[in-house]
Motif scaffolding. Structure first.
Motif, PDB file in Angstrom:
ATOM      1  N   VAL B 249      16.335 -10.279   2.548  1.00 52.63           N
ATOM      2  CA  VAL B 249      15.145 -10.305   2.080  1.00 52.63           C
ATOM      3  C   VAL B 249      14.572  -9.219   1.527  1.00 52.63           C
ATOM      4  CG1 VAL B 249      13.610 -11.349   3.532  1.00 52.63           C
ATOM      5  CG2 VAL B 249      15.299 -11.862   4.009  1.00 52.63           C
ATOM      6  N   VAL B 250      13.914  -9.910   0.841  1.00 55.58           N
ATOM      7  CA  VAL B 250      13.293  -8.697  -0.293  1.00 55.58           C
ATOM      8  C   VAL B 250      11.883  -9.303   0.118  1.00 55.58           C
ATOM      9  CG1 VAL B 250      12.813  -8.280  -2.369  1.00 55.58           C
ATOM     10  CG2 VAL B 250      15.286  -8.550  -2.292  1.00 55.58           C
ATOM     11  N   LYS B 251      10.875  -7.577   0.276  1.00 61.24           N
ATOM     12  CA  LYS B 251       9.749  -8.224   0.521  1.00 61.24           C
ATOM     13  C   LYS B 251       8.972  -7.524  -0.997  1.00 61.24           C
ATOM     14  CE  LYS B 251       6.081  -7.593   3.634  1.00 61.24           C
ATOM     15  NZ  LYS B 251       4.802  -6.682   4.769  1.00 61.24           N
ATOM     16  N   PHE B 252       8.613  -7.878  -1.820  1.00 60.68           N
ATOM     17  CA  PHE B 252       8.285  -7.499  -2.966  1.00 60.68           C
ATOM     18  C   PHE B 252       6.087  -7.682  -3.432  1.00 60.68           C
ATOM     19  CE2 PHE B 252       7.386  -7.672  -6.902  1.00 60.68           C
ATOM     20  CZ  PHE B 252       7.773  -6.104  -8.226  1.00 60.68           C
ATOM     21  N   SER B 253       6.226  -6.366  -2.094  1.00 60.07           N
ATOM     22  CA  SER B 253       4.266  -6.343  -2.443  1.00 60.07           C
ATOM     23  C   SER B 253       3.641  -5.868  -3.759  1.00 60.07           C
ATOM     24  CB  SER B 253       3.730  -5.300  -0.881  1.00 60.07           C
ATOM     25  OG  SER B 253       4.698  -5.922  -0.204  1.00 60.07           O
ATOM     26  N   SER B 254       2.282  -6.556  -3.755  1.00 59.16           N
ATOM     27  CA  SER B 254       1.348  -5.990  -4.984  1.00 59.16           C
ATOM     28  C   SER B 254       0.452  -5.305  -3.636  1.00 59.16           C
ATOM     29  CB  SER B 254       0.389  -6.700  -5.582  1.00 59.16           C
ATOM     30  OG  SER B 254       1.531  -7.703  -5.759  1.00 59.16           O
ATOM     31  N   LEU B 255       0.149  -4.431  -5.078  1.00 57.69           N
ATOM     32  CA  LEU B 255      -0.601  -3.177  -3.679  1.00 57.69           C
ATOM     33  C   LEU B 255      -2.222  -2.696  -4.643  1.00 57.69           C
ATOM     34  CD1 LEU B 255       1.837  -0.298  -3.481  1.00 57.69           C
ATOM     35  CD2 LEU B 255       0.878  -2.311  -1.741  1.00 57.69           C
ATOM     36  N   ASP B 256      -3.065  -2.864  -4.079  1.00 60.33           N
ATOM     37  CA  ASP B 256      -3.889  -1.774  -4.770  1.00 60.33           C
ATOM     38  C   ASP B 256      -4.049  -0.022  -5.668  1.00 60.33           C
ATOM     39  OD1 ASP B 256      -4.474  -0.463  -2.773  1.00 60.33           O
ATOM     40  OD2 ASP B 256      -7.254  -1.085  -2.742  1.00 60.33           O
ATOM     41  N   ARG B 257      -4.964   0.162  -6.135  1.00 51.90           N
ATOM     42  CA  ARG B 257      -3.963   1.408  -7.356  1.00 51.90           C
ATOM     43  C   ARG B 257      -4.398   2.646  -5.652  1.00 51.90           C
ATOM     44  NH1 ARG B 257      -4.342   3.212 -12.202  1.00 51.90           N
ATOM     45  NH2 ARG B 257      -5.800   1.422 -13.149  1.00 51.90           N
ATOM     46  N   PRO B 258      -5.559   2.503  -5.291  1.00 54.92           N
ATOM     47  CA  PRO B 258      -5.621   3.917  -4.095  1.00 54.92           C
ATOM     48  C   PRO B 258      -3.893   3.801  -2.696  1.00 54.92           C
ATOM     49  CG  PRO B 258      -7.476   2.768  -4.295  1.00 54.92           C
ATOM     50  CD  PRO B 258      -6.801   2.171  -4.344  1.00 54.92           C
ATOM     51  N   THR B 259      -3.520   2.276  -2.979  1.00 58.34           N
ATOM     52  CA  THR B 259      -2.582   2.019  -2.017  1.00 58.34           C
ATOM     53  C   THR B 259      -0.940   2.867  -2.711  1.00 58.34           C
ATOM     54  OG1 THR B 259      -3.629   0.513  -1.114  1.00 58.34           O
ATOM     55  CG2 THR B 259      -1.871   0.652  -0.197  1.00 58.34           C
ATOM     56  N   PHE B 260      -1.309   2.297  -4.232  1.00 58.71           N
ATOM     57  CA  PHE B 260      -0.094   2.719  -4.848  1.00 58.71           C
ATOM     58  C   PHE B 260      -0.350   4.188  -4.894  1.00 58.71           C
ATOM     59  CE2 PHE B 260       1.083   4.414  -8.569  1.00 58.71           C
ATOM     60  CZ  PHE B 260       2.709   4.076  -8.958  1.00 58.71           C
TER      61      PHE B 260
END
Lengths: 802, 309
Positions: B249-260
């Motif tokens: 199972v692949v969990k591919f999350s998008s992030l905002d810049r500070p989190t990244f």
């Protein structure tokens, strides 16, 4: 009677003037039997004990009185020659000195080719001279003789860490040293991630390190000058020398060309770790598929056009190649890097008093990283190319007064970092490779003047100019840290100009024939930076020139020294104190991650600050006899300050070292055996380690404290060596007459046995905090680990020449 | 890129040279509040509070349990609703929430059930994560106020995921995916996986955080390794690979810049910790008032990969 006093003064001045009015000048060249110029030979007029030294070209000039004069010509490796000459007018001489028969080239640590009291007579302070033969008599590291490693035993000179090559001179960084090979500067002068220098022992004649008061013809660095001179080829016959060691083998061929009007030298070296070890690594090992080698090649040529003109060419090319590949996983890494240097020099004696030197050269450094996995390919490269032109004119007003003036121009082309990446046919946008172009130039004048028998000065002035030009794209980071805007500069457009006045002087006051006080001061500017994120010199270190936001480094240094010789100059001693101040030194900002060139400039990640270093150096050296060597001790402090680091407070530089002691000795037992010893004790480097930790999503994250506030354990080590030489002569017996004749052997060889780190000290290369186990399982542990690189390392090297 | 080189060098030296434990005095530190907070699409906010520990502080289980902070007043606001988070301990947690909380602590559910670990959350659906919303966190603890914001950005789905054998009949290979990165906007991604039937928790790969600086607007394929294989005593030749038949199972999350930025630095530190070739990095926090940690918004896309041709 006041008039009597004045009369005496006038008369004494007149007699002084009359004395000078009767002077005539002798000039000439001192050379050996192969017509190779002998540098730093002493030329003395015996009656008055009036003397001078030959320059790098063997040239000397001396003022003497008309009449019968007795001259003595002395050089350390040659028979002293005395000549009685009646001088009636200005006269030119060509003196050939005979090499001392049976001289053990690798015999002992001796003062390099200079006069016995050179350390007293010269104005030079903070100066170190070494010849390759001195270096060869000392313990070798993994069978390799190394200039830089030997210099690190000198006071005020240190390495960054175990076994590495970066030179830290009086608190300056490795980028602050002007490293010259035959007058052309070298950038990353190391092989094997910094463990070996690029200078092949067979191709080098000698080396001179100037720690303060560098002459005005040198510039562009604020800490020191390391001037390395290549060996000239022989003018009489073809010669071959070389060696076979554990790590590498080397060979050098030299000889005459054009009926002795010129000479050549070609020297090469290559490691064979890849050939010997790679096949032995088991396939299951994580190191399987690893390969590494380096090679270098020197080629020099000298040609005497006529008595007054000589042209020389010297070149160097060297490369390291690291590779890793696994066919099973379709993965490969290739990492080549290396230098290429070439220059042409023309020396012309224009008159009895005037000499012109002109040179043009190129210095190139390239680094590449290529990774391939399946269809994913990443490339990274950086590099420097400099085009250099220099010209200077020396003029000897009198034996007491010499001047030199000239200029220098360098065109810089830096590629701090260029990244490319693709996935099959898809090209990723890695931005334009950053390239930075600039012009650096300087004019200089220097004057050496003997004010009296006791007081002599060397005063110089250099004015440097720097122009940072387009094409260039300046990315302007937004306050929250990512690119917001950019300025594009056109080809040739001036972006920023700097210039600096760089005065310098050194002076010597002779207390008596055995002791002197010397002082030196210099102000220097430096138009290149080295953004070094590690404690050791790496090929990945980013060099880049001064820009509009990263201004030039500049700083000054002052030094004072007392020099005293004993036992007919056999024992030299000195104490020097110094203070150095540096502006615009660079560091990466806290948390900066130099990764790529997309929408950013490397200098945006830097912070500029100040540094200082002060200390005292104590030095004792024994020059002659069966026991030779030196003891050195340095007490120093080096700190840095940056607005963006450590809350703007001063912190110790990584190479801050309170105590640094070294001992180097050589003992010549007999014609066959010489023993060497080197020993060092140094305060540990200061480093930054985590001082706290916390959990994030189950992972342990470390929090670093103030910069460089942890001191590594002290560094100490003892190395020993024994060198065996075959006999320099052999005896032939005539079978008929029974007469025996002793002749010099054409084929000579020696074997050096060395042990590095005799008592197997585990010196810290670096420290790191390690965590293992699990908090939940109640076996979690945090520990401080020390990594030591080199245990006791024996080596053997076979050297030969014929 | 430079950091990858340094990691290679660090590992080379650390593995090939002699290493030993030593004692050395390290400078002391001032304990700081640590926030491990997250909000994910369709999930409640979770906040764990603790304090940073001295490097040589006790590391036994009791010390670990006692380090989690209770008694703080925490609110989360999505601009419309402001909710005070409840303090809940794992021993009183409804069973159905255990797997989710286990992921927050990164502790296996069966182990978590035996511990008393307290955290802050709200089961009020009005504050559950929604794409496009910005969530403001406020912590009132020991008379100090700590604040942060994070945004759940639009999800970017993977075009496809697939498995590719490293060589014919090798029965092992990396997981692959094809991504079409939206052009003209900043995107950052985080890659986590777990194998169905084998792993309780998602785990990150070695370099799971990446932004689109290099590939804005491009469509491309990329591989990722199997992070579980490094701890499973597999032979060297299979480390990093999925085996034929694995279901991932692949969990591919998008992030905002500070989190990244926090997560990128975190994994650089995890990979290069202590290396002399790397500059010391303290993770860039988006929490005010000197607190460490992050208040992170995740916008995940899930995909399932069956490792067959």
């Amino acid at each position: 009677m006041p008039w009597k006093k004045h009369t005496l003064i006038v008369l004494s001045c007149l007699s002084w003037l009359i004395g000078f009015a009767q002077d005539v000048t002798i000039q000439g060249i001192v050379a050996d039997q192969q017509n190779k110029a002998i540098a730093a030979a002493k030329v003395v007029e015996i009656t008055k004990m009036n003397g001078t030294f030959t320059d790098d070209n063997g040239y000397f000039e001396l003022k003497v009185q008309k009449g019968e004069n007795i001259f003595e010509f002395r050089s350390i490796d040659h028979k002293t020659q005395r000549l009685s000459i009646k001088i009636t007018k200005d006269t030119s001489l060509y003196i050939q000195l005979e090499t001392i028969a049976g001289l053990q080239e690798l015999s002992e640590v001796v003062v390099s080719g200079v006069g016995r009291d050179q350390n007293i007579q010269s104005t030079k302070i903070g100066n170190v001279q070494l010849e390759m033969k001195e270096i060869r008599s000392l313990p070798a590291f993994m069978g390799e003789y190394d200039i830089i490693r030997t210099l690190q035993f000198m006071p005020g000179v240190q390495s960054a860490s175990e076994g590495t090559q970066g030179l830290y001179v009086r608190g300056g960084g490795p980028e602050q040293n002007l490293v010259l090979l035959d007058g052309t500067h070298v950038y990353n002068a190391t092989h094997l991630f910094g463990f070996f220098s690029v200078f092949n022992a067979d191709a080098i004649q000698d080396v001179e390190l100037t720690k303060v008061g560098m002459p005005a013809q040198y510039g562009g660095r604020i800490s020191s000058v390391l001037d390395i001179r290549s060996r000239q080829g022989g003018r009489e016959k073809l010669g071959i020398q070389g060696g076979v060691g554990l790590l590498s083998s080397r060979i050098a061929v030299d000889g005459p060309i054009a009926n002795g009007r010129g000479d050549f030298l070609v020297a090469g070296r290559r490691t064979y770790l890849d050939l010997l070890l790679t096949p032995l690594i088991p396939e299951e090992s994580g190191f399987a598929g690893t390969g590494y080698y380096f090679y270098d090649l020197n080629a020099n040529l000298n040609y005497k056009i006529n008595d007054n003109n000589k042209i020389s060419f010297s070149s160097y090319i060297g490369e390291d190649e690291f590779s890793f590949r696994t066919d099973s996983e379709n993965f490969s890494v290739d990492m080549p890097w290396g230098n290429a240097i070439a220059n042409v020099r023309w020396r012309s004696i224009l008159s009895d008093k005037t000499m012109l030197n002109v040179s043009a050269g190129i210095s190139d450094y390239q680094f590449e990283f290529l990774s391939f996995q399946d269809q994913f390919e990443v490339g990274l490269s950086s590099g420097i190319r400099d085009y250099i032109f220099k010209a200077d004119l020396s003029y000897n007003f009198s034996p007491r007064h010499q001047m030199r003036f000239g200029g220098e121009y360098i065109y810089h082309r830096f590629t701090p970092i260029a990244v490319s990446a693709n996935q099959g046919d898809v090209e990723f946008d890695t931005g334009e490779g950053q390239r930075i172009f600039s012009h650096e130039s300087a004019l200089f004048i220097t004057s050496t003047y003997d004010w009296s028998e006791r007081f002599k000065t060397d005063i110089g002035y250099r004015h440097s100019f720097y122009h940072f030009i387009g094409p260039f794209t300046r990315y302007i980071p937004s306050p929250i840290g990512f690119q917001q805007d950019s300025i594009v500069y056109a080809n040739g457009e001036l972006i920023k100009a700097y210039h600096f006045a760089e005065p310098r002087f050194s002076a010597r006051y002779l207390i008596n024939s055995k002791s002197a006080i010397k002082a030196g001061w210099n102000y220097n500017a430096q138009y290149v930076h080295l953004a070094n994120i590690s404690t050791v010199s790496l090929p990945t270190d980013i060099w880049f020139p001064a820009t509009d936001i990263a201004g030039p480094q500049h700083g000054w240094q002052a030094a004072l020294g007392y020099f005293r010789n004993f036992l007919d100059n056999n024992i030299e001693t000195s104490v020097e104190i110094y203070y150095k101040h540096m502006n615009n030194v660079v560091e990466f900002k806290d948390g900066a991650l130099p990764q790529d060139n997309t929408q950013d400039n490397t200098d945006n990640l830097l912070t500029l600050g100040q540094g200082y270093s002060y200390g005292a150096e104590f030095f004792i050296r024994k020059n002659f006899g069966v026991w030779t060597g030196w003891l050195g001790y340095t007490l120093s402090r080096t700190e840095r300050r940056f607005d963006d680091i450590n809350d703007g407070n001063f912190f110790p530089a990584r190479h801050d070292r309170r105590h640094d002691f070294s001992a180097v000795m050589s003992y010549r037992l007999n014609d066959s055996w010489t023993f060497g010893l080197s020993m060092v004790y140094a305060t540990g480097n200061s480093i930054t380690l985590p001082n706290s930790w916390y959990l994030h999503n189950g992972d342990v994250q470390f929090e670093f404290g103030d910069r460089n506030m942890t001191r590594m354990p002290a560094y100490h080590r003892l190395d020993l060596s024994a060198t065996w030489f075959d006999k320099p002569t052999k005896t032939l017996t005539d079978p008929i007459s029974g007469l025996t004749t002793v002749i010099q052997k054409k084929w000579r060889h020696s074997v050096n046995f060395s042990i590095y780190n005799v008592y197997n000290r585990q010196n810290p290369f670096f420290l790191f905090v390690q965590n293992d186990g699990s908090l939940v399982d109640n076996n979690f542990n945090i520990s401080l680990q020390q990594v030591a690189l080199f245990p006791i390392l024996p080596s053997v090297t076979w050297n030969f020449e014929f | 890129m430079q950091n990858k080189l340094h990691i290679i060098l660090f590992l080379t030296f650390a593995l090939s040279a002699c290493s030993k434990e030593i004692d050395l005095d390290l400078p002391g530190h001032d304990p700081k509040l640590v926030v491990d907070g997250r909000i994910e699409t369709g999930q409640p906010p979770f906040v764990l509070l603790s304090k940073s520990q001295d490097i040589f502080a006790p590391t036994d289980l009791n010390a670990f349990l006692n380090n989690y902070i209770t008694g703080a007043l925490i609110t989360v606001s999505n601009g419309t609703n402001t909710i005070v988070l409840d303090e809940i301990c794992t021993n009183t947690l409804p069973v159905e929430w255990l797997p989710i909380i286990a992921q927050v602590f990164d502790i296996a559910p069966e182990e978590l059930a035996t511990l008393e670990l307290c955290f802050y959350t709200s089961l009020n659906p009005v504050i559950f994560g929604e794409v496009g919303k910005t969530y403001a966190l406020t912590i009132d603890f020991e008379n100090e106020i700590y604040e942060a914001e994070t945004t759940i950005v639009p999800t970017v789905p993977l075009d496809t995921v697939f498995w590719r054998e490293s060589k014919p009949n090798g029965n092992k290979g990396f997981s692959w995916a094809r991504l079409s990165d939206p052009a003209g906007v900043y995107n950052a991604y985080y890659w986590e996986v777990k194998r169905l039937g084998r792993d309780d928790l998602f785990r990150t790969t070695l370099n799971p955080a990446v932004d689109d600086t290099f590939f804005d607007g491009l469509t491309f394929e990329f591989p990722y390794e199997n992070p579980f294989s490094f701890d499973e005593g597999e032979p060297d030749t299979t480390i990093g690979f999925y085996l034929r038949g694995d279901t991932v199972v692949v969990k591919f999350s998008s992030l905002d810049r500070p989190t990244f930025q926090f997560l990128e630095s975190k994994h650089i530190q995890l990979n290069s910790n202590g290396s002399p070739f790397a500059t010391p990095i303290n993770l860039p926090s988006n929490i005010s008032n000197g607190a460490r940690g992050v208040w992170a918004g995740y916008s995940p896309h899930f995909d399932t990969l069956i490792c067959i041709d």
